[in-house]
Enzyme design. Structure first.
Site, PDB file in Angstrom:
ATOM      1  N   HIS A 137       0.815  -1.212   0.000  1.00 30.09           N
ATOM      2  CA  HIS A 137       0.000   0.000   0.000  1.00 30.09           C
ATOM      3  C   HIS A 137       0.850   1.264   0.000  1.00 30.09           C
ATOM      4  O   HIS A 137       1.956   1.296   0.545  1.00 30.09           O
ATOM      5  CB  HIS A 137      -0.917   0.009   1.240  1.00 30.09           C
ATOM      6  N   ILE A 167      15.838  -8.089 -10.794  1.00 30.66           N
ATOM      7  CA  ILE A 167      14.914  -9.213 -10.636  1.00 30.66           C
ATOM      8  C   ILE A 167      14.868  -9.685  -9.174  1.00 30.66           C
ATOM      9  O   ILE A 167      15.893  -9.833  -8.514  1.00 30.66           O
ATOM     10  CB  ILE A 167      15.327 -10.349 -11.601  1.00 30.66           C
ATOM     11  N   GLY A 185      19.860  -7.662  -8.730  1.00 27.21           N
ATOM     12  CA  GLY A 185      18.908  -8.752  -8.556  1.00 27.21           C
ATOM     13  C   GLY A 185      18.995  -9.384  -7.167  1.00 27.21           C
ATOM     14  O   GLY A 185      20.074  -9.564  -6.617  1.00 27.21           O
TER      15      GLY A 185
END
Ligand SMILES: CC(=O)SCCNC(=O)CCNC(=O)[C@H](O)C(C)(C)COP(=O)(O)OP(=O)(O)OC[C@H]1O[C@@H](n2cnc3c(N)ncnc32)[C@H](O)[C@@H]1OP(=O)(O)O
Length: 224
Positions: A137, A167, A185
């Site tokens: 949120h 990633i 990543g």
């Protein structure tokens, strides 16, 4: 009728064209534009590559999908497009993404399948959010930023302009990642990350500061 084209016959554009029925609300996709002339006249992911950006001089009010993830290239192309015509850049959201009520998504942003965006998020212009990301949120994402597959952002994470999130990266809640940072990543970010930096690891640590020329177009698009 306004024509709809994808700019960039590469991996992002290819994903959208290959899965157009998973994005389209009935619009016809006319094909690709790409300045790599070796692609012209050929087919890519089922659609013709019609020419370079100059092709659009004939279609100045068209709708365009910017099928490019890397923020610097994207911003150069948008600067050029703004000199060619007055184009429309619809946000392109997979039917298999979940977007809560109370989310704002600006023009030109692309959201891949499997991504979930919780309430209160503000997503800027020309952002690419790849597969299976989860935005908690009240997350803010600045223009041109790119999230690779599987990025997980804690509530109130605030990401600046042109950031590249690698990633599988994750952030603790309320983290700030400043403009043009690159996060490697699988990093877990537990402290704010400065602008123009490269960081990686669990927990994420700075690798170095990197230089990126400030080539972003002059402020038609801003962070929230
Ligand atoms: C659909 C798609 O394909 S989307 C794209 C997905 N790809 C990604 O997300 C890639 C993200 N990029 C990375 O993780 C890169 O490795 C970067 C940006 C963090 C660093 O790249 P480079 O600047 O080329 O760094 P380089 O490879 O020289 O490594 C520098 C050091 O960081 C370490 N390192 C690099 N990446 C990581 C990482 N992700 N996590 C932990 N350590 C890392 C290296 O081991 C090296 O350590 P050393 O100095 O002790 O030997």
């Amino acid at each position: 009728m306004d024509k709809l084209f994808i700019v960039g016959a590469g991996s992002v554009g290819g994903h959208i064209a290959s899965n157009w029925e998973g994005y389209s609300k009935g619009q016809k996709l006319w094909g690709f534009l790409d300045d790599d002339s070796s692609k012209h006249g050929k087919e890519f992911c089922g659609y013709p590559v019609l020419g370079g950006l100059d092709f659009l001089k004939n279609y100045p009010g068209s709708k365009l999908i910017i099928g490019i993830a890397f923020s610097q290239i994207k911003s150069k192309i948008i600067t050029r497009l703004n000199n060619i015509g007055n184009f429309i850049f619809p946000a392109i959201i997979s039917k298999n993404a979940w977007i809560s009520n109370g989310v704002n998504i600006a023009e030109g942003t692309i959201i891949y399948p499997g991504t979930a965006v919780n309430y209160g998020c503000e997503i800027g212009s020309f952002v690419v959010i790849n597969m299976n990301c989860a935005l908690g949120h009240d997350v803010i994402i600045g223009d041109y930023t790119s999230l690779a597959p599987g990025v997980n952002l804690g509530g109130h994470t605030n990401i600046g302009i042109g950031v590249e999130m690698g990633i599988g990266t994750s952030t603790k809640q309320t983290i700030r990642i400043e403009d043009f940072a690159i996060v490697g990543g699988q990093a877990m970010v537990i402290e704010d990350i400065p602008a123009y930096s490269k960081s990686a690891g669990v927990p994420a640590k700075l690798l170095l500061r990197h230089e990126i020329k400030k080539i972003y177009p002059n402020l038609k698009y801003n962070t929230f």
